[in-house]
Design a protein around this motif. Structure first.
Motif, PDB file in Angstrom:
ATOM      1  N   ASP A   1      33.147   1.777 -15.015  1.00 53.55           N
ATOM      2  CA  ASP A   1      33.121   0.906 -13.739  1.00 53.55           C
ATOM      3  C   ASP A   1      34.514   1.071 -13.278  1.00 53.55           C
ATOM      4  O   ASP A   1      35.409   0.875 -13.278  1.00 53.55           O
ATOM      5  N   CYS A   2      34.198   2.092 -12.032  1.00 52.12           N
ATOM      6  CA  CYS A   2      35.422   2.776 -11.352  1.00 52.12           C
ATOM      7  C   CYS A   2      35.881   2.137 -10.033  1.00 52.12           C
ATOM      8  O   CYS A   2      36.900   2.590  -9.458  1.00 52.12           O
ATOM      9  N   HIS A   3      35.512   0.780 -10.067  1.00 51.00           N
ATOM     10  CA  HIS A   3      36.158  -0.102  -8.935  1.00 51.00           C
ATOM     11  C   HIS A   3      35.904  -1.551  -9.457  1.00 51.00           C
ATOM     12  O   HIS A   3      35.019  -2.173  -9.034  1.00 51.00           O
ATOM     13  N   THR A   4      37.062  -2.192  -9.932  1.00 45.92           N
ATOM     14  CA  THR A   4      37.114  -3.557 -10.263  1.00 45.92           C
ATOM     15  C   THR A   4      38.544  -4.229  -9.740  1.00 45.92           C
ATOM     16  O   THR A   4      39.402  -3.554  -9.648  1.00 45.92           O
ATOM     17  N   HIS A   5      38.259  -5.473  -9.978  1.00 49.11           N
ATOM     18  CA  HIS A   5      39.644  -6.242  -9.458  1.00 49.11           C
ATOM     19  C   HIS A   5      39.533  -7.172 -10.721  1.00 49.11           C
ATOM     20  O   HIS A   5      39.566  -8.655 -10.389  1.00 49.11           O
ATOM     21  N   VAL A   6      39.538  -6.999 -11.842  1.00 49.37           N
ATOM     22  CA  VAL A   6      39.000  -7.600 -13.076  1.00 49.37           C
ATOM     23  C   VAL A   6      40.343  -8.583 -13.352  1.00 49.37           C
ATOM     24  O   VAL A   6      40.032  -9.706 -13.819  1.00 49.37           O
ATOM     25  N   VAL A   7      41.677  -8.454 -12.802  1.00 51.13           N
ATOM     26  CA  VAL A   7      42.556  -9.252 -13.215  1.00 51.13           C
ATOM     27  C   VAL A   7      43.029 -10.129 -12.012  1.00 51.13           C
ATOM     28  O   VAL A   7      43.254  -9.831 -10.975  1.00 51.13           O
ATOM     29  N   TYR A   8      42.616 -11.605 -12.213  1.00 52.40           N
ATOM     30  CA  TYR A   8      42.962 -12.549 -11.176  1.00 52.40           C
ATOM     31  C   TYR A   8      42.943 -13.705 -11.760  1.00 52.40           C
ATOM     32  O   TYR A   8      42.292 -14.022 -12.998  1.00 52.40           O
TER      33      TYR A   8
ATOM     34  N   THR B   1      28.429   7.067 -14.670  1.00 51.85           N
ATOM     35  CA  THR B   1      28.913   7.891 -15.832  1.00 51.85           C
ATOM     36  C   THR B   1      29.696   8.821 -15.314  1.00 51.85           C
ATOM     37  O   THR B   1      30.936   8.911 -15.075  1.00 51.85           O
ATOM     38  N   TYR B   2      28.998  10.305 -15.030  1.00 53.62           N
ATOM     39  CA  TYR B   2      29.858  11.562 -14.705  1.00 53.62           C
ATOM     40  C   TYR B   2      30.590  11.250 -13.470  1.00 53.62           C
ATOM     41  O   TYR B   2      31.719  11.539 -13.290  1.00 53.62           O
ATOM     42  N   ASN B   3      30.057  10.871 -12.177  1.00 56.72           N
ATOM     43  CA  ASN B   3      30.757  10.812 -10.967  1.00 56.72           C
ATOM     44  C   ASN B   3      31.687   9.422 -11.063  1.00 56.72           C
ATOM     45  O   ASN B   3      32.888   9.739 -10.217  1.00 56.72           O
ATOM     46  N   ALA B   4      31.452   8.451 -11.675  1.00 57.21           N
ATOM     47  CA  ALA B   4      32.590   7.495 -12.001  1.00 57.21           C
ATOM     48  C   ALA B   4      33.590   8.038 -12.609  1.00 57.21           C
ATOM     49  O   ALA B   4      34.654   7.713 -12.367  1.00 57.21           O
ATOM     50  N   ALA B   5      33.395   9.038 -13.813  1.00 52.02           N
ATOM     51  CA  ALA B   5      34.509   9.307 -14.301  1.00 52.02           C
ATOM     52  C   ALA B   5      35.352  10.485 -13.448  1.00 52.02           C
ATOM     53  O   ALA B   5      36.657  10.442 -13.617  1.00 52.02           O
TER      54      ALA B   5
END
Length: 412
Positions: A76-83, A357-361
């Motif tokens: 998951d290459c774009h998150t704002h998980v801390v809020y 997967t690969y592109n997100a990496a």
């Protein structure tokens, strides 16, 4: 300790040597009747048939992959998980079709989450974000990128980045940290935005770098948020201090964010719902990865998604992510994103799995370690209760995870 997964109906390796784009996104490296041999935390052998048998010993755990689809652990290459907190009170406004920028100007949106994040302690943020990570892991996600951006003052922004660091050390999921102090202009600087930009550049940024709190710098380049000129200053300042650039670009209207991404050679440009033809060309020419976030378009009830087909045909590598955040995409599930990418953006299953997967990496510079099932890479693997890749996209609205392996250990 070793693990062997045998008799895999659909082994999706996603192997590659560079970010996949164009027609290459349709090659997911699928092996039928496949097997994987895991030794400690690495992939030792992959293949088809019974070539795994010579690796069986008294310390081997064997998993039967019959009727299963096995992929690299999702990224998951774009998150704002801390809020802090949540924003369900805005739901009636969304249903009345009040626009995102209008909600933001009235003190809602990002600014509402800023207040709740500032009020939360580090321990409270660790607990809240940790629960979100638990949900992500249960749905097959093994690595994420996590942005700050809900503090918007020195103390709170650093607090969010410290939470990233704490959770990266204690949780199964690996966290790549991004500094997004320029996520919005805080209310207290509404009449003096230059003063806040000065704080981002001269107070926050040096502390982030000196304390190794982030690998990336990001900015929300959008009408009503940060201009192209302001975004350029912020990204270049981060690059000069050794951070790699990402950019929230052209989410609502096209103001040249994707073009800027190409100009500064950002690793990725993200959102891109309103990207221009010139922006696509700039990304293609400068090897910028397009991170698309279809669950955000769905949640905002837009009448369109990012034009994934046009971006792919424009020879730009595409990654997909949840944009997990409190206001515009409150979901932790990349399986949900699969649904919107497929039926909202018309992406094919092979393109979708490569994008997660690969592109997100590649979008977080981890492609040498994760993102594909290849010998020598980390054993981050998702096993789905799905007989093939098409079925994984076709059967939506449930969690199809059977097992998750992280660093060579079964964690789900």
């Amino acid at each position: 300790m070793s693990i062997i997964i045998k008799n895999i109906d659909c082994l999706v390796t996603c192997k590659g040597e560079r970010p996949k784009k164009g027609i290459d996104m349709m090659d997911a490296g699928i092996i039928e009747n496949g097997f994987i041999v895991i030794e400690d935390d690495k992939i030792l052998k992959i293949g088809s048939g019974d070539g795994y048998k010579e690796y069986i010993n008294n310390h081997t755990e064997i998993i039967d992959g019959r009727g299963k689809t096995v992929t690299p652990g999702l990224i998951d290459c774009h998150t704002h998980v801390v809020y802090g907190g949540s924003r369900e009170r805005e739901l009636p406004l969304k249903l009345k079709k009040v626009g995102y920028i209008e909600i933001l100007k009235s003190g809602g949106g990002i600014l509402s989450s800023v207040r709740q994040t500032r009020e939360a302690t580090t321990a409270e943020l660790v607990e809240q974000a940790g629960k979100r990570l638990d949900t992500m892991l249960a749905h097959g996600t093994t690595t994420i990128e996590s942005k700050s951006g809900y503090g918007l003052d020195f103390e709170s922004e650093m607090k969010c980045l410290e939470v990233n660091k704490i959770l990266n050390e204690k949780h199964h999921i690996d966290i790549v940290s991004t500094f997004l102090g320029a996520h919005a202009i805080p209310m207290e600087y509404k009449e003096d935005r230059e003063k806040y930009i000065d704080i981002v550049l001269n107070d926050m940024l040096p502390h982030v770098v000196e304390n190794n709190l982030a690998e990336y710098i990001d900015v929300f380049c959008e009408k009503g948020v940060y201009t192209v000129e302001e975004s350029r200053r912020i990204l270049k300042a981060g690059q000069e201090k050794g951070l790699k650039a990402k950019i929230h670009a052209d989410e609502v209207v096209s103001i040249g964010g994707a073009e800027l991404a190409g100009e500064v050679k950002a690793v990725s440009a993200e959102h891109l719902v309103a990207v221009s033809d010139e922006g696509i060309k700039s990304m293609s020419e400068n090897d910028v990865i397009a991170v698309l976030l279809p669950s955000t378009s769905f949640y905002l009830m837009l009448d369109h998604f990012a034009n994934a087909r046009k971006i792919i045909e424009g020879n730009v590598p595409v990654a997909l992510s949840t944009d997990c955040n409190p206001g515009t995409s409150p979901t932790e599930s990349l399986q949900t994103v699969m649904t919107f990418a497929c039926f909202g953006m018309g992406m094919f299953p092979e393109e979708i799995i490569n994008a997660m997967t690969y592109n997100a990496a590649c979008a977080i510079n981890r492609q040498d370690e994760i993102g594909s099932i290849e010998i020598g890479k980390k054993a981050d693997i998702a096993i789905f209760d799905s007989k093939n890749l098409n079925y994984l996209m076709y059967h939506f609205g449930i969690n199809q995870i059977h097992k998750v392996i992280k660093n060579g250990k079964i964690v789900i």
